[in-house]
Design an enzyme around this catalytic site. Sequence first.
Site, short mmCIF file in Angstrom:
data_model
loop_
_atom_site.label_atom_id
_atom_site.label_comp_id
_atom_site.label_asym_id
_atom_site.label_seq_id
_atom_site.Cartn_x
_atom_site.Cartn_y
_atom_site.Cartn_z
CE1 TYR A 35 2.42 -55.88 3.33
CE2 TYR A 35 1.87 -55.75 1.05
CZ TYR A 35 2.77 -55.71 2.14
OH TYR A 35 4.28 -55.83 1.78
CD1 TRP A 39 0.27 -50.03 5.39
CD2 TRP A 39 -1.24 -51.87 5.60
NE1 TRP A 39 0.80 -51.20 5.96
CE2 TRP A 39 0.14 -52.32 5.99
CE3 TRP A 39 -2.21 -52.89 5.24
CZ2 TRP A 39 0.01 -53.54 6.71
CZ3 TRP A 39 -1.94 -54.09 5.67
CH2 TRP A 39 -0.92 -54.44 6.47
CG ASP A 42 -0.76 -49.44 0.75
OD1 ASP A 42 0.01 -48.76 1.51
OD2 ASP A 42 -0.13 -50.13 -0.04
CE1 TYR A 87 -0.53 -58.46 7.86
CE2 TYR A 87 -0.53 -57.31 9.91
CZ TYR A 87 -0.01 -57.44 8.68
OH TYR A 87 1.00 -56.58 8.22
CD GLN A 112 2.37 -46.63 5.30
OE1 GLN A 112 1.03 -46.32 4.77
NE2 GLN A 112 2.86 -47.62 4.95
N GLY A 174 7.41 -45.68 4.88
CA GLY A 174 6.82 -46.40 3.58
C GLY A 174 7.84 -47.09 2.75
CG ASP A 176 7.96 -50.43 5.34
OD1 ASP A 176 7.83 -49.24 4.93
OD2 ASP A 176 7.10 -51.07 5.82
CE1 TYR A 366 8.21 -54.51 2.84
CE2 TYR A 366 10.13 -54.81 3.67
CZ TYR A 366 8.93 -54.48 3.70
OH TYR A 366 8.59 -54.13 4.95
CD1 TRP A 367 10.00 -51.22 1.35
CD2 TRP A 367 10.32 -49.91 -0.53
NE1 TRP A 367 8.83 -50.74 1.01
CE2 TRP A 367 9.07 -49.71 -0.08
CE3 TRP A 367 10.91 -48.90 -1.31
CZ2 TRP A 367 8.08 -49.20 -0.49
CZ3 TRP A 367 9.93 -48.16 -1.88
CH2 TRP A 367 8.55 -48.32 -1.58
CD GLU A 410 4.62 -55.93 -1.56
OE1 GLU A 410 4.50 -57.16 -1.69
OE2 GLU A 410 4.78 -55.10 -0.64
#
Length: 438
Positions: A35, A39, A42, A87, A112, A174, A176, A366-367, A410
């Site tokens: 990243y 952000w 963050d 990116y 966010q 956030g 995601d 993730y999430w 993370e």
Amino acid sequence: MIHTWKEYILIQKAKNLLKKNYSEYGFTSPAPKLYPFQWNWDSGFIAYGYSFYNQQKAMTEMRTLFKGQWGNGMLPHMIFHENHPEYFPNHDFWDSSTNPTAPKIPTSGITQPPIHAIVVWQIYNELSKKDNKKARKFLEEMYPKLFKLHKYLLTERDPENSGLVTIYHPWESGLDNSPRWDLALERIEVPKGMKYKRWDTQVVESDERPTKKEYDRYLFLVEELKKHNYDDKKIYKDYPFKIKDVVISSILYKANIYLKKIGQVIGEDTKQIDKWLDYFRKGLYEDSFNKEDGFFYDIDLVSGEQIKNKTVAILSPIITGILDAHHIRQLIYDLDGIGFCGGTSCVEHAFPSTGEKEKEFDHERYWRGPLWINMNWFFFKAFVDQGMSIEAEVLRECVLGMIKRHGFCEYYSPLNHKGFGAKNFSWTAALTIALVKE
Ligand code: 9WN
């Protein structure tokens, strides 16, 4: 307060990580390779961490972030101060210039979770111990920006005056890749064979990241937003993903409590903020609360249904302070009953992003299962505020133990506490400082 020598070392390591992730443009990258830009939330968590030892840097982090604020008050989720052509999706994909209120600096076109008033108050608190005048000036500088952001979220993103914020994209939440968005994404038809080169899966294992099916939909939604010139009125009329997000709304409620405090210190009229607080207290129980099981859910505005996945979101109103210790304990113990934390106490085990008994649960992706430090930190703070000192201490020990053993990752698997995603993640470091010092 630092308790042990090990905690002292942990703090030094956290500070070193933040120093390494700092950019000459005056912001801290979440993790420079994965990243590389600034952000939104963050930077909020990072500035919160800085506030304990370098208030100047904390203020700079916030000032650099708000350079990206749009004329309509929206605070973008990404700000492209630097160029990293490798990116994707980069600034050219977002093309924020299709909205006339976007600033000159390139940004994404979505927002966010608005944690910034909480952060600004914290910076003020720390700074005023040394220099009250400077601390107050910082509040005077930030109040109009924060007010504009909250006004945007509670008008353009809540024309219904429900106190609940509508999001247009999973990236706005956030959280995601949460299964909360699966049904809404499922009904979106995207062109066949979409081609693009992802950056995230070149940096971390693809089974820790969203699938191609999900990513296609993320990108398709951005194309739709661009077609609508990121214009809220147009989006609200005709757009396939509109969800009242209970996490963002709870964070905004808490942020409004701090915005009111800020306003009072600098002598502003805060009546409008009181109205916003009232709207939320009503909306939370009328729209998000489910009387049958006692949990709080998002509302899908397209289907009109509550989103019933058992994720960390159903607990998020704990952040607001509206729920007392008795009610919080009831929620947590009900979760233990449904195996949310795999059959152990959620406090002792820390709260996963998705319940372990959910069919979508995936401990590495993730999430969709992993433990995140930011959500656990929110609950820790709420426990402290409600005088739940045993729960707060047990949760703190569990989270810090994980970080001590596996580093500033993370996210962490709830099954074995191993770390995944980026291995030098800034908000994990910043909130470690907060968890030790608060
Ligand atoms: C997209 C930066 C961000 C966090 C989000 C997290 C993840 C980005 C991504 O990383 O999202 O915004 O590429 O997956 O989900 O919460 O702000 O750390």
